[in-house]
Enzyme design. Structure first.
Site, PDB file in Angstrom:
ATOM      1  N   ALA A  56      -1.325  53.540 -31.310  1.00  0.00           N
ATOM      2  CA  ALA A  56       0.046  53.917 -30.852  1.00  0.00           C
ATOM      3  C   ALA A  56       1.300  53.971 -31.091  1.00  0.00           C
ATOM      4  CB  ALA A  56       0.273  53.329 -29.180  1.00  0.00           C
ATOM      5  N   ARG A 111     -18.544  45.289 -19.420  1.00  0.00           N
ATOM      6  CA  ARG A 111     -17.990  44.548 -19.968  1.00  0.00           C
ATOM      7  C   ARG A 111     -17.359  43.391 -19.064  1.00  0.00           C
ATOM      8  NH1 ARG A 111     -13.564  46.569 -25.118  1.00  0.00           N
ATOM      9  NH2 ARG A 111     -15.137  47.249 -26.211  1.00  0.00           N
ATOM     10  N   HIS A 138      -9.995  39.745 -23.898  1.00  0.00           N
ATOM     11  CA  HIS A 138     -10.037  39.952 -25.731  1.00  0.00           C
ATOM     12  C   HIS A 138      -9.591  41.770 -25.208  1.00  0.00           C
ATOM     13  CE1 HIS A 138     -11.564  42.857 -27.805  1.00  0.00           C
ATOM     14  NE2 HIS A 138     -12.253  44.085 -27.225  1.00  0.00           N
ATOM     15  N   GLU A 156      -1.789  50.188 -25.475  1.00  0.00           N
ATOM     16  CA  GLU A 156      -2.231  48.670 -24.464  1.00  0.00           C
ATOM     17  C   GLU A 156      -0.510  47.933 -23.819  1.00  0.00           C
ATOM     18  OE1 GLU A 156      -4.643  44.297 -24.726  1.00  0.00           O
ATOM     19  OE2 GLU A 156      -4.521  45.653 -25.833  1.00  0.00           O
ATOM     20  N   ARG A 170     -11.350  47.596 -18.713  1.00  0.00           N
ATOM     21  CA  ARG A 170     -11.498  48.681 -19.842  1.00  0.00           C
ATOM     22  C   ARG A 170     -12.547  49.314 -20.410  1.00  0.00           C
ATOM     23  NH1 ARG A 170     -11.448  49.061 -25.179  1.00  0.00           N
ATOM     24  NH2 ARG A 170     -10.552  46.834 -25.890  1.00  0.00           N
TER      25      ARG A 170
END
Length: 646
Positions: free
Chosen positions: A45, A338, A409, A433, A443
């Site tokens: 980013a 996830r 994570h 993030e 996510r």
């Protein structure tokens, strides 16, 4: 008192971004040279934003804690990056990517931001190919795609298991071009320790040079935070040990609201903990779930024999293996999101079917894939990941199933931003993030790289202009102003206070204590009793930290213990806010799973009537309870319903 205005444009979802760009304020090229922008963070980013804004003509200063942007943690991303190009012709579209992302986040994300992310995803791939990113290609030479969790289409572009590294090198090349041109000035080995505000706007930062200890002042017309997430609050995580949320936390304490702090992602495919002396955990890419099958023994006695070393997984016949994800979620199988895969693994291990010496692991097996595709194909797809696993575990995953277990994570929470990626502090923006905006409560895999590059390459270059258009007559700020003097004084006092404690416990001692509490009570499963206990225990640790921490060395040289102490002092405050946010959110959604709120089948049970909002926390002062604000979430273009991957 903060005011929340999402600034999402009116109109049909597919037209919002184009309408915004058509009506935004612009800065002409001659005036761009008069405007300074600070960017903190050199990952995807930050590097993409610095390269883009520098190429547009702004004067950019970029700061990073590493000696080179190439060492930013974006390099660790393995599996791929999503985009809705529909190259496999399997039914993908921008709307489907948008829908999957909102659904994957359990309907706790802002529609307008997510649709824009899906919309610009295709531009990212074209941009990266133009930068020379060596994406995998199929036999005919077209870019290849593979599947990731939470989707029924293959939309993930990849470069073996090194996608983050290759994308970062592409952004790094673009950044270095602008540094060479003189439009961007790089400040390596600097850590931001405070935000400087003048007349209510972000106008600069205070940094510490990590090699010399020198405290520096830097001014600009706008500041962009691109410093990643705060998952190291848990101590053991897949983050690099240097990754931290301290810069964003200092902005929070200056008035930048923090959103959804309890939304933490637990990744299902990590190498399990193997001792008390580990400093971090290692990720095994979600891409492995394309061809690997996850299972545990059907018989508890087989699991117990494996735990004692009396039985090997290869000795268990097929009929005695429980492929529990395929059994519970037949439509998605091993490619469920996830949060779903992580909780399912925990459930099996808690029930006594876990493997490994600790019983806290499940198998990720490639035997069937090797028989079906051949070892060479598997090696071409995942060879570097298999090699990494073998080096760490000393076991050959081509011959023996990998052992995996969930680990912290990613953090979906972060600095609150509006549609323009601007925080509640005018002139302070947050990208990647570091902000909360695109993923809701969970996510989907391969979407972190997508968001980081989307924010940097294609969103900030438009939205930051809208803010800077009326700043062209504001002269550059001198750093001898009282606001800079005050911020620097506060930073020096904080450093001196820490160094003068001269206690008996190391920084890591406190960090590990915090991590154990966070994992136990604010980890994969939470309940009211545990969260209240966590809040009280964190307060006790924090009091002990400020009385008994031991920091050797001096402030004016390389001092990694001082760096850690500054960050851990922030983690002790972050952890409390995360637990408080989890306690206030009386529902289960995505990565936030409250034991009291689940379906009869053990799935997350949302409370849409009372909790369809973004939790936005405002700092009210030291030792004072922060104030909760609520940004309502409305869904005009998606039907909100119970998630199902069956």
């Amino acid at each position: 008192m903060i005011k929340l205005d999402s600034k999402v444009p009116e109109g049909p979802i597919a037209d919002k971004w184009n309408n915004y760009k058509s009506s935004q304020d612009l800065v002409n090229p001659a005036n761009k040279r008069k405007l300074d922008i600070i960017i903190v963070g050199t990952g995807l980013a930050g590097a993409a934003a610095a390269a883009s804004l520098g190429e547009m003509g702004f004067k950019v200063k970029i700061f990073g804690i590493h000696d080179s942007p190439r060492r930013a943690h974006s390099i660790a991303a393995q599996g791929g990056i999503n985009a809705a190009k529909n190259y496999p012709n399997d039914g993908d579209s921008i709307y489907r990517l948008f829908y999957d992302t909102v659904k994957g986040g359990d309907y706790r994300a802002r529609e307008g931001n997510v649709y824009r992310l899906a919309e610009v995803s295709n531009n990212i791939i074209d941009q990266c190919v133009a930068r020379g990113v060596p994406f995998a290609r199929d036999y005919g030479g077209l870019l290849a795609n593979r599947s990731f969790g939470g989707a029924l289409v293959s939309r993930t572009f990849y470069a073996r298991g090194q996608t983050g590294q290759q994308l970062l090198l592409g952004a790094y090349g673009a950044l270095m071009k602008e540094i060479s041109r003189g439009s961007v000035e790089m400040y390596p080995r600097r850590e931001m320790l405070d935000l400087v505000m003048i007349d209510g706007r972000a106008r600069g930062i205070i940094t510490r040079h990590l090699n010399t200890g020198e405290i520096e002042r830097h001014s600009a017309h706008a500041v962009v935070m691109a410093t990643g997430g705060y998952g190291n609050v848990f101590f053991l995580s897949t983050y690099a040990m240097n990754s931290n949320g301290s810069s964003a936390w200092q902005c929070y304490k200056k008035g930048a609201a923090f959103a959804n702090p309890c939304f933490t992602q637990i990744h299902p495919t990590c190498i399990p903990v193997h001792g008390d002396y580990q400093s971090k955990l290692t990720l095994m890419s979600e891409s492995l779930r394309n061809d690997g099958r996850i299972w545990v023994p059907k018989k508890k006695e087989d699991a117990q024999k494996i735990q004692k070393g009396e039985l090997r997984p290869t000795e268990i016949p097929e009929e005695d293996r429980d492929y529990y994800l395929e059994r519970r979620y037949p439509a998605f199988g091993n490619l469920v999101p996830r949060d779903v895969a992580s909780r399912a693994a925990k459930e099996r291990c808690d029930a006594g079917y876990g493997v490994g010496s600790t019983g806290l692991a499940v198998y990720l097996d490639f035997e069937e894939a090797i028989q079906r595709l051949g070892k060479n194909t598997i090696e071409a797809r995942y060879g570097n990941l298999f090699q990494m696993y073998e080096k760490i575990v000393d076991d050959n995953p081509y011959e023996t199933p990998m052992m995996i277990y969930p680990a912290v994570h990613y953090t979906m929470g972060g600095t609150w931003v509006d549609y323009e990626l601007q925080t509640t502090i005018p002139g302070l923006f947050s990208a990647g993030e570091a902000n909360f905006s695109d993923h809701g409560a969970n996510r989907l895999g391969a979407s972190a790289l997508m968001q980081g590059l989307s924010d940097g390459y294609f969103v900030l270059p438009y939205t930051i202009q809208n803010y800077l258009a009326d700043q062209i007559n504001v002269p550059r700020f001198k750093t001898d102003l009282p606001e800079f003097e005050k911020s620097e004084k506060e930073v020096r006092e904080r450093i001196n206070t820490l160094l003068n404690i001269k206690g008996n416990k190391t920084v890591d001692t406190f960090h590990k204590e915090l991590g154990k509490i966070m994992w136990e009570y604010v980890g994969m499963e939470r309940n009211a009793e545990g969260l209240k206990k966590a809040i009280e225990e964190i307060k006790t640790i924090r009091e002990d930290f400020w009385k008994d921490v031991k920091i050797p060395g001096e402030p004016f040289n390389v001092n990694p213990e001082l760096e850690k102490a500054l960050r851990v002092s922030d983690y002790l405050e972050m952890g409390e806010l995360m637990a408080l946010d989890a306690l206030e959110r009386k529902e289960s959604c995505g990565g936030h799973f409250r034991e009291e709120y689940q379906t009869d089948e053990g799935e997350a049970l949302r409370n849409d009537e009372d909790f369809t909002f973004v939790s936005v926390w405002e700092f009210k002062g030291k030792d004072k309870k922060p104030e909760l604000h609520k940004e309502p979430l409305s869904f005009e273009f998606i039907e909100v319903k119970q998630r199902s991957y069956k």
